[in-house]
Design an enzyme around this catalytic site. Structure first.
Site, short mmCIF file in Angstrom:
data_model
loop_
_atom_site.label_atom_id
_atom_site.label_comp_id
_atom_site.label_asym_id
_atom_site.label_seq_id
_atom_site.Cartn_x
_atom_site.Cartn_y
_atom_site.Cartn_z
NE ARG A 120 -4.20 -1.54 0.13
CZ ARG A 120 -4.38 -2.46 -0.48
NH1 ARG A 120 -3.44 -2.99 -1.28
NH2 ARG A 120 -5.51 -3.16 -0.57
CD GLU B 90 -3.46 3.18 -5.23
OE1 GLU B 90 -4.22 2.45 -5.62
OE2 GLU B 90 -2.22 2.46 -4.83
CG HIS C 200 -3.16 -0.80 -6.71
ND1 HIS C 200 -3.86 -0.29 -5.45
CD2 HIS C 200 -3.28 -2.41 -6.15
CE1 HIS C 200 -3.68 -1.24 -4.39
NE2 HIS C 200 -3.49 -2.62 -4.71
C1 DGY Z 1 -5.23 -6.32 -2.32
O1 DGY Z 1 -6.12 -7.34 -2.94
O2 DGY Z 1 -5.26 -5.80 -1.48
C2 DGY Z 1 -4.53 -5.83 -3.75
O3 DGY Z 1 -3.73 -4.53 -3.37
C3 DGY Z 1 -5.01 -5.75 -5.00
O4 DGY Z 1 -5.25 -6.94 -5.56
#
Ligand code: DGY
Length: 324
Positions: free
Chosen positions: A238, A267, A286
């Site tokens: 993240r 984002e 992402h």
């Molecule tokens: C998640 O699943 O948390 C990822 O960041 C996206 O696949």
């Protein structure tokens, strides 16, 4: 009466069909923009279940409006977009989709390691822009992945999947985690270290830890200064875990060699963001888990979690177990 569900984005057809068989469905069918907050707030008023994405803030204000809400099924492994405490207090089950995306996300993590170390995008642009005049010994030379030291921050399922790949590249694996993982140490030869040692000794530093108040800004100026000048930072977890201003400075001043980011504090990152002007940054939108197979599996798992919860059962991936 069928339970009412709101789905906050277009999802694979087979997952949608499964929900439609047993639920009354309303859906935000736009792939380009997240559901606007005012639409989401209206939609949740009557629903029994919310099928959400990591971009949807499921906070106190929203849950307050959703008097019938029994389950929030997040189609992601991360659930930092949901206020767990409030959900639990209101008896709302929260589920996620762990496990099924680990290998795909590890593939992308490795892609970023290779792309940054071997200057893939720079080299590709160089060729396309007609700058390639001849082969030359030092032209576009980068760093080796093979045999290098990899530091993994957060040795969960995805961290382990990255470590297994690293073993094939004969890498020396260091890791830092809340608790030690003797099984992983034995299987992969990974060595547990404190954070400072990991930052100082690693050639590649991969962030694989969940985003929580404790990991917010975990990598800032001090941490970047501890890294080798040749170090490469990879973040597929993240964005908020890395201080982007500090990273910009470190990349610009060549305090570290490069960074590969699949995630950002905000984002989508604006295209005029200072980070995107740097040649030693590889940035992706992402897409860690974005293979067709994995996204379909995630969507189906989120359906299963949601339907089990609606049936009053313990869903397979209940996050707030104390809600039971
Ligand atoms: C998640 O699943 O948390 C990822 O960041 C996206 O696949």
């Amino acid at each position: 009466m069928k339970p009412k569900v709101f789905i906050t984005r277009k999802i694979p057809a087979e997952a949608l069909e499964k929900i439609k068989e047993v639920c009354e469905v309303s859906i935000w069918n736009n792939e380009d923009v997240p559901v606007p907050r005012d639409v989401l707030e209206k939609e949740v008023v009557e629903v029994d279940a919310l099928y959400s994405m990591l971009t949807d803030a499921v906070d106190e204000q929203l849950m307050e409006k959703a008097k019938n809400l029994k389950v929030v099924s997040n189609m992601a492994v991360g659930f930092n977009n949901i206020d767990l405490k409030v959900a639990t207090k209101r008896g709302i089950k929260v589920t996620n989709t762990p496990g099924v995306l680990s290998e795909t996300t590890a593939d992308l993590t490795f892609t970023l390691m290779l792309a940054t170390s071997r200057r893939l995008l720079e080299a590709s642009d160089f060729l396309r822009q007609g700058e390639w005049k001849t082969w030359s010994p030092m032209l576009l030379t980068g760093q080796d992945v093979y045999g290098a030291t990899l530091g993994i921050i957060g040795m969960g399922r995805i961290g382990e999947a990255v470590a297994r790949r690293a073993k094939g590249f004969d890498m020396n694996i260091l890791y830092h985690n809340r608790s030690r993982k003797p099984g992983t140490e034995e299987e992969l030869g990974a060595q547990y270290t404190d954070m400072e040692t990991l930052l100082k000794e690693s050639d590649f530093i991969c962030i694989m830890t969940p985003y929580t108040p404790e990991t917010h800004g975990l990598i800032g100026e001090k941490e970047l200064q501890l890294m080798k000048k040749t170090a490469i930072l990879i973040n597929t977890a993240r964005g908020g875990i890395v201080n982007e201003d500090a990273l910009y400075k470190a990349l610009k001043n060549e305090d570290i060699y490069a960074a590969g980011l699949d995630v950002f504090e905000n984002e989508p990152i604006p295209t005029d963001h200072q980070l995107l002007k740097l040649p030693n940054l590889v940035a992706l939108p992402h897409i860690g888990s974005a293979s067709i197979k994995t996204r379909t599996t995630m969507a189906n798992l989120a359906v299963e979690n949601m339907l089990q919860a609606l049936n009053g059962k313990v869903p397979p991936n209940l996050v707030n177990t104390d809600v039971m």
